[in-house]
Design an enzyme around this catalytic site. Sequence first.
Site, PDB file in Angstrom:
ATOM      1  CG  ASP A   2     -12.920 -19.127  27.477  1.00  0.00           C
ATOM      2  OD1 ASP A   2     -13.880 -18.431  27.573  1.00  0.00           O
ATOM      3  OD2 ASP A   2     -11.991 -19.355  26.618  1.00  0.00           O
ATOM      4  CB  VAL A   4      -5.395 -25.596  21.290  1.00  0.00           C
ATOM      5  CG1 VAL A   4      -6.978 -26.398  21.203  1.00  0.00           C
ATOM      6  CG2 VAL A   4      -4.185 -25.009  20.794  1.00  0.00           C
ATOM      7  CG  ASP A   5     -10.158 -24.017  24.575  1.00  0.00           C
ATOM      8  OD1 ASP A   5      -8.847 -24.783  25.571  1.00  0.00           O
ATOM      9  OD2 ASP A   5     -10.655 -24.530  25.399  1.00  0.00           O
ATOM     10  NE  ARG A   6      -6.651 -23.885  30.977  1.00  0.00           N
ATOM     11  CZ  ARG A   6      -6.403 -24.949  32.113  1.00  0.00           C
ATOM     12  NH1 ARG A   6      -6.623 -25.813  31.953  1.00  0.00           N
ATOM     13  NH2 ARG A   6      -5.562 -23.913  33.005  1.00  0.00           N
ATOM     14  CG  ASN A   9     -15.542 -27.842  25.456  1.00  0.00           C
ATOM     15  OD1 ASN A   9     -15.142 -29.138  25.216  1.00  0.00           O
ATOM     16  ND2 ASN A   9     -15.104 -27.702  26.241  1.00  0.00           N
ATOM     17  CG  ASP A  47     -12.450 -21.220  19.981  1.00  0.00           C
ATOM     18  OD1 ASP A  47     -11.579 -21.772  19.896  1.00  0.00           O
ATOM     19  OD2 ASP A  47     -12.923 -20.098  20.760  1.00  0.00           O
ATOM     20  N   GLY A  74     -20.057 -25.008  20.189  1.00  0.00           N
ATOM     21  CA  GLY A  74     -19.772 -24.393  19.324  1.00  0.00           C
ATOM     22  C   GLY A  74     -19.064 -24.415  18.317  1.00  0.00           C
ATOM     23  CG  LEU A  75     -17.198 -24.224  14.238  1.00  0.00           C
ATOM     24  CD1 LEU A  75     -16.175 -25.367  13.456  1.00  0.00           C
ATOM     25  CD2 LEU A  75     -17.000 -21.898  13.618  1.00  0.00           C
TER      26      LEU A  75
END
Length: 238
Positions: free
Chosen positions: A117, A96-98, A10, A7, A12-13
């Site tokens: 989130d 896409v995260d939402r 903005n 994932d 970090g991963l």
Amino acid sequence: MKELDLDAGNSGLKWRLVESGRVIDRGIIIYGANAQKWSMPTKGACRAFVSSVSSKEVDDAIREVLKDIKDVFWAKTASSYGSLVNAYADYASLGVDRWLALIAAYSKYPEDLCVIDCGTAVTVDYVDKFGVHKGGYIAPGGALMLKSLNVNTAALKGTYGYDSELIPGSSTRECIERGVYYMQKAFVLSVARRCAESRIVCTGGGVKALLGNDEAYTYVEDLVLDGLRIVANAVPVN
């Protein structure tokens, strides 16, 4: 069979390694480090699933890290998934995260939902029991607020964090840290009150600081990654 979930947000991963449906390793990478030094257990993974709202540079770095994995799935926002319907007219512009968080939340809890989130930004999305997305809100997260004060206000430059004490501060540092925390908490509580009859599902690194272990909220640690796996596993393997 080992699979790697990623994932890319903005700032970090977040990654986790899954074997036979069980998480066996996980980690977080903060951007800025040389991509060649990113530490992820790619060896032995036969599939990788990626959600990204980050930059092209980060996406390119991810592709480089995953170059030895044959089957890599990149999630995209859709107009619908099963009975879940995206509220956006331009459906692809919903992050896409939402979208993945909504898929995971509604798959786990097919009822009226408020999905919060708390990350670099704080996002809120509402979905009804029929799976109809009712839209939501996006607000700056605490780190962005603190950075804005630091960058745009010369007299307030410094390094700040959260201070969850809500009494008025007696120094500039206390005033800033408590003020930002208060704004974040007030926003989250306000949107939660708007859906008092709904299940409130929370995720993200900042949620514990704002809500603690309040039993009124359902906390899911890896909501985006859970949604990613749901979508990826619905796609035939190449």
